[in-house]
Design a protein around this motif. Structure first.
Motif, PDB file in Angstrom:
ATOM      1  N   PRO A  81       0.814  -1.223   0.000  1.00 52.21           N
ATOM      2  CA  PRO A  81       0.000   0.000   0.000  1.00 52.21           C
ATOM      3  C   PRO A  81       0.843   1.265   0.000  1.00 52.21           C
ATOM      4  O   PRO A  81       0.381   2.316  -0.414  1.00 52.21           O
ATOM      5  CB  PRO A  81      -0.808  -0.110   1.290  1.00 52.21           C
ATOM      6  CG  PRO A  81       0.023  -0.974   2.183  1.00 52.21           C
ATOM      7  CD  PRO A  81       0.710  -1.948   1.277  1.00 52.21           C
ATOM      8  N   THR A  82       2.067   1.194   0.460  1.00 51.12           N
ATOM      9  CA  THR A  82       2.851   2.421   0.588  1.00 51.12           C
ATOM     10  C   THR A  82       3.711   2.708  -0.633  1.00 51.12           C
ATOM     11  O   THR A  82       4.361   3.739  -0.705  1.00 51.12           O
ATOM     12  CB  THR A  82       3.763   2.351   1.829  1.00 51.12           C
ATOM     13  OG1 THR A  82       4.645   1.243   1.672  1.00 51.12           O
ATOM     14  CG2 THR A  82       2.952   2.184   3.085  1.00 51.12           C
ATOM     15  N   ALA A  83       3.698   1.778  -1.596  1.00 53.13           N
ATOM     16  CA  ALA A  83       4.567   1.952  -2.764  1.00 53.13           C
ATOM     17  C   ALA A  83       4.248   3.233  -3.526  1.00 53.13           C
ATOM     18  O   ALA A  83       5.129   3.851  -4.100  1.00 53.13           O
ATOM     19  CB  ALA A  83       4.452   0.751  -3.686  1.00 53.13           C
ATOM     20  N   VAL A  84       2.976   3.606  -3.531  1.00 51.84           N
ATOM     21  CA  VAL A  84       2.579   4.769  -4.331  1.00 51.84           C
ATOM     22  C   VAL A  84       2.475   6.035  -3.488  1.00 51.84           C
ATOM     23  O   VAL A  84       2.144   7.096  -4.006  1.00 51.84           O
ATOM     24  CB  VAL A  84       1.221   4.511  -5.030  1.00 51.84           C
ATOM     25  CG1 VAL A  84       1.391   3.497  -6.127  1.00 51.84           C
ATOM     26  CG2 VAL A  84       0.173   4.056  -4.027  1.00 51.84           C
ATOM     27  N   LEU A  85       2.733   5.916  -2.191  1.00 52.78           N
ATOM     28  CA  LEU A  85       2.494   7.058  -1.306  1.00 52.78           C
ATOM     29  C   LEU A  85       3.793   7.771  -0.940  1.00 52.78           C
ATOM     30  O   LEU A  85       4.858   7.163  -0.910  1.00 52.78           O
ATOM     31  CB  LEU A  85       1.826   6.572  -0.007  1.00 52.78           C
ATOM     32  CG  LEU A  85       0.501   5.832  -0.157  1.00 52.78           C
ATOM     33  CD1 LEU A  85      -0.013   5.425   1.215  1.00 52.78           C
ATOM     34  CD2 LEU A  85      -0.520   6.679  -0.874  1.00 52.78           C
ATOM     35  N   VAL A  86       3.665   9.067  -0.657  1.00 46.15           N
ATOM     36  CA  VAL A  86       4.806   9.792  -0.121  1.00 46.15           C
ATOM     37  C   VAL A  86       4.793   9.603   1.401  1.00 46.15           C
ATOM     38  O   VAL A  86       3.761   9.231   1.971  1.00 46.15           O
ATOM     39  CB  VAL A  86       4.735  11.291  -0.488  1.00 46.15           C
ATOM     40  CG1 VAL A  86       4.869  11.450  -1.996  1.00 46.15           C
ATOM     41  CG2 VAL A  86       3.475  11.921   0.019  1.00 46.15           C
ATOM     42  N   PRO A  87       5.905   9.856   2.076  1.00 39.85           N
ATOM     43  CA  PRO A  87       6.001   9.548   3.508  1.00 39.85           C
ATOM     44  C   PRO A  87       4.849  10.093   4.350  1.00 39.85           C
ATOM     45  O   PRO A  87       4.352   9.395   5.241  1.00 39.85           O
ATOM     46  CB  PRO A  87       7.333  10.169   3.899  1.00 39.85           C
ATOM     47  CG  PRO A  87       8.159  10.055   2.655  1.00 39.85           C
ATOM     48  CD  PRO A  87       7.211  10.260   1.525  1.00 39.85           C
ATOM     49  N   GLN A  88       4.409  11.323   4.061  1.00 39.28           N
ATOM     50  CA  GLN A  88       3.328  11.880   4.882  1.00 39.28           C
ATOM     51  C   GLN A  88       2.044  11.091   4.719  1.00 39.28           C
ATOM     52  O   GLN A  88       1.303  10.870   5.673  1.00 39.28           O
ATOM     53  CB  GLN A  88       3.087  13.351   4.495  1.00 39.28           C
ATOM     54  CG  GLN A  88       4.154  14.302   4.979  1.00 39.28           C
ATOM     55  CD  GLN A  88       5.432  14.259   4.141  1.00 39.28           C
ATOM     56  OE1 GLN A  88       5.558  13.450   3.214  1.00 39.28           O
ATOM     57  NE2 GLN A  88       6.385  15.105   4.464  1.00 39.28           N
ATOM     58  N   GLU A  89       1.782  10.653   3.492  1.00 38.89           N
ATOM     59  CA  GLU A  89       0.565   9.870   3.258  1.00 38.89           C
ATOM     60  C   GLU A  89       0.672   8.500   3.912  1.00 38.89           C
ATOM     61  O   GLU A  89      -0.324   7.923   4.334  1.00 38.89           O
ATOM     62  CB  GLU A  89       0.329   9.713   1.747  1.00 38.89           C
ATOM     63  CG  GLU A  89      -0.119  11.000   1.087  1.00 38.89           C
ATOM     64  CD  GLU A  89      -0.196  10.876  -0.431  1.00 38.89           C
ATOM     65  OE1 GLU A  89      -1.164  11.378  -1.008  1.00 38.89           O
ATOM     66  OE2 GLU A  89       0.711  10.264  -1.026  1.00 38.89           O
ATOM     67  N   VAL A  90       1.898   8.002   3.991  1.00 31.53           N
ATOM     68  CA  VAL A  90       2.113   6.711   4.643  1.00 31.53           C
ATOM     69  C   VAL A  90       1.658   6.782   6.092  1.00 31.53           C
ATOM     70  O   VAL A  90       0.958   5.897   6.585  1.00 31.53           O
ATOM     71  CB  VAL A  90       3.601   6.305   4.547  1.00 31.53           C
ATOM     72  CG1 VAL A  90       3.879   5.100   5.432  1.00 31.53           C
ATOM     73  CG2 VAL A  90       3.990   6.017   3.111  1.00 31.53           C
ATOM     74  N   ASP A  91       2.021   7.867   6.770  1.00 27.52           N
ATOM     75  CA  ASP A  91       1.612   8.008   8.165  1.00 27.52           C
ATOM     76  C   ASP A  91       0.091   8.035   8.296  1.00 27.52           C
ATOM     77  O   ASP A  91      -0.473   7.386   9.175  1.00 27.52           O
ATOM     78  CB  ASP A  91       2.198   9.299   8.753  1.00 27.52           C
ATOM     79  CG  ASP A  91       3.702   9.163   8.952  1.00 27.52           C
ATOM     80  OD1 ASP A  91       4.176   8.009   9.049  1.00 27.52           O
ATOM     81  OD2 ASP A  91       4.395  10.204   8.978  1.00 27.52           O
ATOM     82  N   GLU A  92      -0.547   8.764   7.373  1.00 23.68           N
ATOM     83  CA  GLU A  92      -2.016   8.822   7.417  1.00 23.68           C
ATOM     84  C   GLU A  92      -2.619   7.443   7.232  1.00 23.68           C
ATOM     85  O   GLU A  92      -3.557   7.061   7.930  1.00 23.68           O
ATOM     86  CB  GLU A  92      -2.542   9.734   6.307  1.00 23.68           C
ATOM     87  CG  GLU A  92      -2.430  11.202   6.633  1.00 23.68           C
ATOM     88  CD  GLU A  92      -2.899  12.049   5.471  1.00 23.68           C
ATOM     89  OE1 GLU A  92      -3.864  11.638   4.788  1.00 23.68           O
ATOM     90  OE2 GLU A  92      -2.283  13.106   5.236  1.00 23.68           O
ATOM     91  N   LEU A  93      -2.044   6.685   6.303  1.00 28.77           N
ATOM     92  CA  LEU A  93      -2.555   5.342   6.043  1.00 28.77           C
ATOM     93  C   LEU A  93      -2.486   4.499   7.308  1.00 28.77           C
ATOM     94  O   LEU A  93      -3.464   3.846   7.686  1.00 28.77           O
ATOM     95  CB  LEU A  93      -1.765   4.678   4.915  1.00 28.77           C
ATOM     96  CG  LEU A  93      -2.043   3.190   4.727  1.00 28.77           C
ATOM     97  CD1 LEU A  93      -3.438   2.967   4.145  1.00 28.77           C
ATOM     98  CD2 LEU A  93      -1.005   2.539   3.821  1.00 28.77           C
ATOM     99  N   PHE A  94      -1.333   4.529   7.971  1.00 30.41           N
ATOM    100  CA  PHE A  94      -1.195   3.662   9.140  1.00 30.41           C
ATOM    101  C   PHE A  94      -2.053   4.146  10.301  1.00 30.41           C
ATOM    102  O   PHE A  94      -2.524   3.342  11.097  1.00 30.41           O
ATOM    103  CB  PHE A  94       0.271   3.521   9.532  1.00 30.41           C
ATOM    104  CG  PHE A  94       0.991   2.553   8.636  1.00 30.41           C
ATOM    105  CD1 PHE A  94       0.675   1.201   8.674  1.00 30.41           C
ATOM    106  CD2 PHE A  94       1.939   2.987   7.735  1.00 30.41           C
ATOM    107  CE1 PHE A  94       1.305   0.307   7.833  1.00 30.41           C
ATOM    108  CE2 PHE A  94       2.570   2.098   6.893  1.00 30.41           C
ATOM    109  CZ  PHE A  94       2.264   0.751   6.937  1.00 30.41           C
ATOM    110  N   ASN A  95      -2.314   5.452  10.373  1.00 33.92           N
ATOM    111  CA  ASN A  95      -3.261   5.925  11.380  1.00 33.92           C
ATOM    112  C   ASN A  95      -4.639   5.318  11.148  1.00 33.92           C
ATOM    113  O   ASN A  95      -5.294   4.855  12.070  1.00 33.92           O
ATOM    114  CB  ASN A  95      -3.347   7.450  11.343  1.00 33.92           C
ATOM    115  CG  ASN A  95      -2.097   8.090  11.906  1.00 33.92           C
ATOM    116  OD1 ASN A  95      -1.339   7.425  12.640  1.00 33.92           O
ATOM    117  ND2 ASN A  95      -1.857   9.340  11.565  1.00 33.92           N
TER     118      ASN A  95
END
Lengths: 513, 383
Positions: A174-188
């Protein structure tokens, strides 16, 4: 939990899963136990069998051996539909959304509420709002999906499976397409989901995020489970990587600088508009001999157009391209390739090869007018076969021969063939778009080494990649593209993935050259 | 290695002889069955009909007539196949060859040259006219994006009108008869027939038939097509563009240039189609209202049937001509003449379908075999 006691609290249990494909055993005795309400990471390098395992779980295919147990009940899924019925939903790496429909329409697509004469849009909207509120995935159901960013699109994908009643959500990289900030949102969001009783399984090969966010980790190597870690605090990234590859992680790092002062390729003021949208805005940079220039950026921010501009595949609205001082702005693609621009396209099957052509014909493709493939008028089959054998040997292409059609090769081997054909033709400038995407670590390291060697010999390289480690490790200069512009220029020695991520989302960087 | 797929008799036959033999054979059997069924439904005895057909076919005359006709068809098939190989549908071969033949007939008959120059002169006119006419569709496609199917169909109509107008008003040779025709080709422009080959081996032909010299031209066209396609760089570019235009473009092949050259080349070969009648067939030797029609469309069928392959098209042409010849006298025996068309249609349809099915099976099989072999190599290599 060493015994297979189907205690309460186990959402998924896979036992001794074996899945064979022609010539490959993708899963060879995989075990996986996922606790209900946890975030479970599955790690392993490319080709380790993670995706195959997830497809088994999702009912996309049936395992040859082994059992799948969901919430204590053994299942044999014949289709994804049956998996969904059992409460398992999959979020794919490549979004399966219709851009011209709204969020709620996308979510209900295929599972529409209401009757045959009227779509229950109000019910749908209400349900989506409620799901969003409950799991921290709030989004306006009436937004057009085409207007959403990548992170928000992923939210829609997750809502799609939740809408269908999934309690166990599988996310493929899921994080392959995301930038680091979006990654944090995803895991939240995932944390909220699991707090609400759902279970999340995600595939990744980024060890840092796995260690930071997962409640449990399963490590897969060469189709086998090699590690089951119930408490991520007991391992570090180094140990995990050793488990993953059985040895030290190869590094893309290039040591000494080989950058010269001769400009190999220069682009100045490139502008491209397509369908009235500016895709490339005033892009200028130089590639020197012996230099690797890396382009970072979230996909769709002008990288593809930049490649097309350099290769002459797209009409330029303004700008200039020069190769060793010669203006090639008006030159055809053929003339540019003839002049020594090698090209590794992003989509190898679409742009890089002809699947029903034999390997030797594919090796000739793009070089058919030059030795050893021919003399410009005739094709030299013997010469081409000889070179192809050479490429197969040197680039370790696994194939029964050089006359089989390219469609018989696996993706990684196809990529090695393309890299081999470009490198053996001694390019002066190489345009490499995602050269190691989707291939195993061994081949990845080999391709890095090839690029490094060629760079030492004076090759200028334009490297476009989504793998930030690869970009930082291989590049001599790094440009970040955002919205068709070069948003920042960095020295890779000072760049970190986090810093790159900031620029990739549009934060403005003062050019430090 | 588990093999879930059971092998059928068909699979074994395909493995043994290859899809290139089995598919047409199977299609032939089905076509015969369909025709037999049609005859049966119409109240005719199919066995007697096939006996008649066999009787007609089994003669030296038939051999000659089939060869003559197959040669025309072959050139038509190759003309269309050149376009097909690149994904271009030159429906316009029909108009191209008729217009080419008219110009060649008119200017060819006017010239007074020795045979060594006269024949090439006529052929050159035909090739140039065919190429120019076809290039209109090519230019429309690369400059305006006009689909070549549409433009070539329309150009066929224009060609029909144009030939009728030119023939009626300018190219007509006044003979006092009602027939609109150009002047007959002088002897110096006629291709010698090949009957001497028969005489050499002691077979005497009846006076009414002769093996046409055009067959030599057809064979040369076939050889040229093969070399162009599989030996030349242009052929490589053409096949690459046909199979994957995107990859071809990335590799540096100019698609517009390829479209223009290919359509023009297809038209040039189409220009040759009518030379069989014009230079080699004593029934014609001129362009008239009775000049053979629709050969371009037959070419479409044959390119499809012969898989665009130089040998495949030849075999398809022979079968096509043989069906026509064999069913020709059936009317005199009380059978419906349409049975020939039915057989041709059934043959074409089934062959295309069977080929596609076998092609897919073969591709799957190839992937499986390659993967198996590659995995044997893998065992020795580090994981």
């Amino acid at each position: 939990m060493t015994e297979t006691s189907l205690a309460v609290g186990v959402a998924i249990e896979l036992r001794d899963i074996v899945k064979r494909f022609p010539g490959v055993i993708a899963n060879d005795g995989v075990n996986l136990t996922v606790r209900t309400g946890s975030i479970h990471a599955i790690v392993g390098e490319n080709g380790a069998g993670k995706s195959t395992l997830m497809k088994t779980l999702y009912g996309a295919h049936r395992p040859d051996e082994g059992t799948v147990t969901v919430n204590g009940v053994e299942h044999e899924f014949r289709s994804p539909r049956e998996a969904i019925a059992a409460g398992i939903g999959m979020v794919f790496q490549h979004f399966q959304l219709a851009d011209n429909l709204t969020v709620w329409e996308n979510i209900v697509l295929g599972d529409e509420p209401g009757s045959w004469w009227a779509l229950g849009s109000r019910t749908a909207r209400a349900k989506i709002r409620e799901l969003g509120k409950r799991y921290g995935l709030e989004i306006n159901p009436d937004s057009l999906v085409g207007d959403l960013g990548v992170g928000q699109k992923q939210r829609v994908e997750i809502l799609k499976v939740l809408y269908r009643g999934a309690k166990i959500i599988i996310l493929d990289e899921p994080t392959a397409v995301l930038v680091p900030q979006e990654v944090d949102e995803l895991f939240n969001s995932l944390a909220e989901l699991t707090a609400g009783g759902a279970t999340a399984i995600f595939i990744s090969h980024k060890l840092d995020e796995v260690l930071e966010h997962a409640d449990a980790i399963t490590v897969i190597r060469a189709g086998k489970t090699v590690g089951e870690i119930d408490d991520p605090n007991t391992v570090n990234a180094h140990q995990l990587s050793e488990m993953m590859i059985g040895s030290e992680l190869p590094s893309p790092e290039t040591r000494e600088s080989t950058v010269t002062t001769d400009v190999a390729l220069e682009v100045t003021g490139l502008h491209i508009s397509l369908d009235g949208i500016e895709r490339l805005r005033d892009v200028s940079f130089k590639i020197h001999r012996g230099e690797v220039v890396g382009i970072a950026g979230v996909e769709g921010n002008g990288q593809a157009e930049l490649v097309q501009a350099i290769l002459g595949l797209e009409h330029l609205d303004a700008g200039r391209v020069t190769l060793f001082g010669d203006d090639i702005t008006k030159a055809s693609t053929g003339a540019r390739r003839h002049a020594g621009i090698g090209y590794i396209p992003e989509d190898r099957q679409k742009d890089g090869m002809i699947l029903s052509f034999s390997l030797w014909e594919n090796c000739a493709l793009g070089h058919q007018w030059q030795e050893p493939y021919g003399d410009g008028r005739w094709i030299d089959k013997d010469g081409a076969l000889g070179r192809t054998e050479e490429i197969i040997r040197e680039f370790d292409v696994r194939t029964p021969g050089s006359t089989v059609p390219a469609l018989t090769l696996s993706g990684g081997n196809q990529q090695k063939l393309i890299v081999g054909r470009e490198m053996t033709s001694n390019p002066k400038v190489l345009v490499a778009s995602h050269p190691t995407r989707g291939i195993d670590v061994g081949a990845q390291a080999a391709i890095w080494e090839v690029i490094r060697q060629a760079r030492r010999a004076g090759l200028g390289v334009l490297l476009i990649s989504a793998d930030l480690e690869e970009l930082i490790g291989l590049s001599d200069t790094l440009h970040v593209m955002f919205d068709g512009r070069i948003n920042a220029t960095l020295n890779p020695k000072e760049a970190t993935p986090a810093l790159l991520g900031t620029y990739m989302t549009g934060a403005n960087g003062a050019d430090r050259d | 290695m588990t093999d879930a797929n059971e092998t059928t008799t068909l699979d074994r036959l395909v493995k043994r002889f290859g899809p290139n033999v089995i598919a047409p054979a199977l299609a032939g059997i089905i076509a015969i069955a369909v025709s037999a069924l049609t005859l049966l439904l119409g109240g005719h005895n199919p066995i007697r009909a096939f006996e008649e057909i066999a009787k007609v076919l089994w003669s030296a005359d038939s051999f000659v007539l089939i060869s003559n006709r197959a040669a025309w068809y072959y050139v038509a098939g190759v003309s269309v196949a050149i376009g097909f190989k690149m994904g271009l549908f030159n429906i316009g071969a029909d108009g191209q060859y008729r217009l080419a033949a008219l110009f060649a007939a008119y200017f060819g008959a006017k010239a007074d040259l020795p045979p060594i120059l006269h024949i090439p002169y006529v052929i050159l006119i035909a090739v140039v006219v065919g190429a120019l006419w076809a290039s209109i569709a090519g230019i429309l496609k690369v400059t305006r994006g006009v689909n070549e199917v549409i433009s070539t169909i329309m150009l066929n109509y224009i060609a029909t009108g144009l030939t009728a107008w030119l023939l009626g008003n300018y190219f007509r040779y006044k003979t006092g008869t009602l027939l609109s025709a150009t002047k007959s080709m002088p002897v110096s422009a006629r291709l010698p027939n090949l009957d001497r080959i028969f005489e050499a081996v002691g077979i005497t032909m009846s006076d009414t038939v002769a093996l046409q010299g055009f067959i030599v031209i057809a064979i040369l066209v076939g050889i040229g097509y093969y070399i162009l396609l599989f030996r030349s760089r242009f052929g490589f570019d053409l096949r690459a563009t046909g199979l994957n235009p995107m990859a071809a473009r990335s590799s540096g092949i100019n698609p517009k240039r390829m479209v223009l050259i290919t359509i023009t080349l297809s038209g040039a070969v189409a220009g040759l189609i009518g030379m069989g009648a014009l230079l080699s067939d004593p029934q014609h030797f001129k362009y008239s209202d009775q000049f053979p029609l629709s050969l371009g469309f037959t070419g479409l069928s044959l390119a499809l049937l012969g898989r665009n392959h130089p040998v495949g098209i030849a075999l398809a042409g022979i079968v096509w001509a043989a069906i026509e010849r064999g069913t020709q006298p059936l009317t005199q025996k009380g059978f419906p003449q349409e049975i020939g068309k039915i057989m041709q249609g059934a043959f074409l349809l089934t062959a295309v379908i069977v080929f596609e099915v076998m092609q897919r099976r073969a591709a799957r099989e190839a992937v499986r075999e390659a993967a198996a072999k590659a995995s044997i190599q893998l065992e020795g290599a580090p994981a």
